[in-house]
Design an enzyme around this catalytic site. Structure first.
Site, PDB file in Angstrom:
ATOM      1  N   LYS A 124       9.264 -14.958 -61.202  1.00  0.00           N
ATOM      2  CA  LYS A 124       8.107 -15.634 -60.608  1.00  0.00           C
ATOM      3  C   LYS A 124       7.393 -16.408 -61.696  1.00  0.00           C
ATOM      4  O   LYS A 124       7.424 -16.010 -62.865  1.00  0.00           O
ATOM      5  CB  LYS A 124       7.145 -14.599 -60.028  1.00  0.00           C
ATOM      6  N   ASP A 164       5.473 -21.322 -53.767  1.00  0.00           N
ATOM      7  CA  ASP A 164       4.663 -20.167 -53.379  1.00  0.00           C
ATOM      8  C   ASP A 164       3.283 -20.765 -53.055  1.00  0.00           C
ATOM      9  O   ASP A 164       3.202 -21.964 -52.760  1.00  0.00           O
ATOM     10  CB  ASP A 164       4.606 -19.129 -54.522  1.00  0.00           C
TER      11      ASP A 164
HETATM   12  N1  GLU Z   1       7.596 -17.593 -52.993  1.00  0.00           N
HETATM   13  C1  GLU Z   1       8.480 -17.106 -51.972  1.00  0.00           C
HETATM   14  C2  GLU Z   1       8.526 -15.598 -52.016  1.00  0.00           C
HETATM   15  O1  GLU Z   1       7.517 -14.980 -52.303  1.00  0.00           O
HETATM   16  C3  GLU Z   1       9.832 -17.802 -51.990  1.00  0.00           C
HETATM   17  C4  GLU Z   1      10.618 -17.685 -53.250  1.00  0.00           C
HETATM   18  C5  GLU Z   1      11.892 -18.531 -53.282  1.00  0.00           C
HETATM   19  O2  GLU Z   1      12.207 -19.167 -52.293  1.00  0.00           O
HETATM   20  O3  GLU Z   1      12.550 -18.494 -54.313  1.00  0.00           O
HETATM   21  O4  GLU Z   1       9.502 -14.959 -51.727  1.00  0.00           O
END
Ligand code: GLU
Length: 443
Positions: A124, A164
């Site tokens: 992340k 996100d």
């Molecule tokens: N931010 C999204 C999550 O919390 C998607 C992450 C992604 O698609 O890599 O899963």
């Protein structure tokens, strides 16, 4: 070592990281019994290793506003775990972003991605950038400045970021453009891309659609459907949008939306052009939900959360810890029947306790919202194949994976006739990562 001692050790090593510790505690409590019973895990210190990110990158971002003012932000990428695939997870641009929040998100992502059955590790990243009141060209310059450092750490086989909070299709476009320019390579290094340049159909809808496919299974287990149900949701961004579309399709009625300014109550339901208006609110960079109340003449409750309305199903779709113990007690008192976290760690531990003690089906974000990263995984596959699947093909695969995640939760979380979805999701996710780490030796 007892579980208490283990948690104490993690606390001592990670001071001032409350969100990260909250996420770790929840997982450790779910898996401890199994962990204790497997000497192989303990000897290899799997749990000690799994709570330690493989790599944390922090960097300075310097950019200029339209009026020439110089701005300094902080950027991050937490590469948490690569046992089952390249690091994968979104980027969050929000003024609250700090290391604790990104570590909690990277940790959760590792388990979520494991549940999807697709080959993705967890990561992340993001920045404390605040898009509120910024112009589109300021947002573009910020994204370019962010990527001018991040590009050297990521790659289609190394680390694949996505969106996100605060990072949607627009930002992914600016980030991708800069990556391509710097590397002179057109590759699937980000997901959530535009349809014309390597994106997947259904990706924008995926988190919301997936959440409702999952919730549909929760309801089915209790012989219920969405037909005629009143649904309270929070947020007004991409996740709330996809969720609302799917609830409407299944015959339910979404009556609330929220923002940092308060919540709106629409007794007729958020449907038709009102759903499209969510996209306009997001694109306006105003970060307020009151605009909806002004446009459609519905009540707006300043500074309040939507958990005080009477509903059958509550779906937090905004941000971590947005629903606390008091909110949970109020929801239960008002007759809520199901709660599914669509946001990551949307409920506090106290809230989860209230729902579980009331024997209410409650499912955690890492299972419920896995549809987003699932379609990101499918986008990666399509990029590797240099091919695009149809809307129906992607939707079918998404549906199948969400049903499978629900089955895994039931398999690992069933206790007599109550399903502990928190335990089920954590344990199912953990076993696959732990076994993969064992297979790969001490790395
Ligand atoms: N931010 C999204 C999550 O919390 C998607 C992450 C992604 O698609 O890599 O899963």
């Amino acid at each position: 070592m007892s579980m208490k001692e283990f948690i104490y050790q993690v606390e001592a090593r990670n001071p001032n990281q409350p969100e990260f510790l909250q996420a770790v505690k929840e997982v450790v409590e779910s898996v401890w019994q199994v962990y204790e019973s497997k000497p192989r895990y303990k000897e290899a210190k799997i749990l000690e290793r799994i709570v330690e990110p493989e790599r944390v990158i922090m960097f300075r971002i310097t950019w200029a506003r339209d009026n020439g003012e110089v701005m300094v932000n902080r950027g991050y990428r937490v590469e948490f775990n690569s046992a089952i695939g390249p690091y994968k997870g979104g980027l969050r641009f929000h003024p609250s972003v700090n290391l604790s929040i990104l570590k909690f998100l990277g940790f959760e992502q590792t388990f979520k991605n494991s549940l999807t059955t697709l080959p993705m590790g967890g990561g992340k990243g993001g920045s404390d950038f605040n898009a509120k009141g910024k112009s589109d060209s300021e947002i573009m310059r910020f994204c370019q400045a962010f990527m001018s450092e991040l590009f050297r750490h990521i790659g289609p086989n190394t680390d694949v970021p996505a969106g996100d909070i605060g990072v949607g299709g627009r930002e992914i476009g600016f980030l991708f453009g800069m990556y391509k320019k710097l590397k002179n390579e057109f590759v699937g290094v980000l997901t959530g891309k535009g349809l014309n340049w390597g994106g997947s159909l259904i990706r924008p809808e995926a988190t919301g659609f997936g959440a409702i496919y999952f919730a549909k299974e929760m309801l089915a287990l209790k012989n219920e459907t969405f037909e005629g149900k009143t649904v309270a949701i929070s947020g007004f961004g991409n996740v709330s949008w996809g969720t609302t579309i799917k609830v409407n399709e299944l015959g339910g009625k979404v009556v609330t939306l929220s923002g940092p300014d308060g919540y709106i109550y629409d007794k007729d339901g958020i449907k038709d052009d009102k759903v499209d208006y969510l996209l306009e609110m997001r694109a306006s960079n105003r970060d307020m939900v009151k605009d909806y109340a002004d446009k459609y003449g519905v009540p707006f409750y300043e500074g309040k959360k939507p958990w005080e309305v009477k509903c059958d199903i509550a779906l937090p779709c905004a941000i971590q810890n947005e629903l606390n113990g008091d909110d949970a007690a109020l929801l239960v008192k008002n007759g809520v029947k199901f709660v599914a976290e669509v946001s990551n760690m949307g409920c506090t531990p106290e809230a989860i306790k209230v729902f579980q003690e009331a024997k209410l089906p409650f499912a955690p974000g890492k299972a419920v919202n896995a549809g987003g990263v699932t379609v990101s995984g499918l986008e990666m596959s399509q990029n590797s194949l240099r091919f695009n699947w149809s809307r129906e093909e992607v939707d079918e695969k998404l549906k199948k994976i969400m049903i499978d995640i629900h089955e895994q939760c039931v398999k690992y979380g069933k206790d007599n006739d109550y399903v502990d979805y928190v335990k089920g999701a954590n344990l199912a996710g953990f076993l696959k990562i732990a076994n993969s780490m064992l297979d790969q030796g001490l790395v």
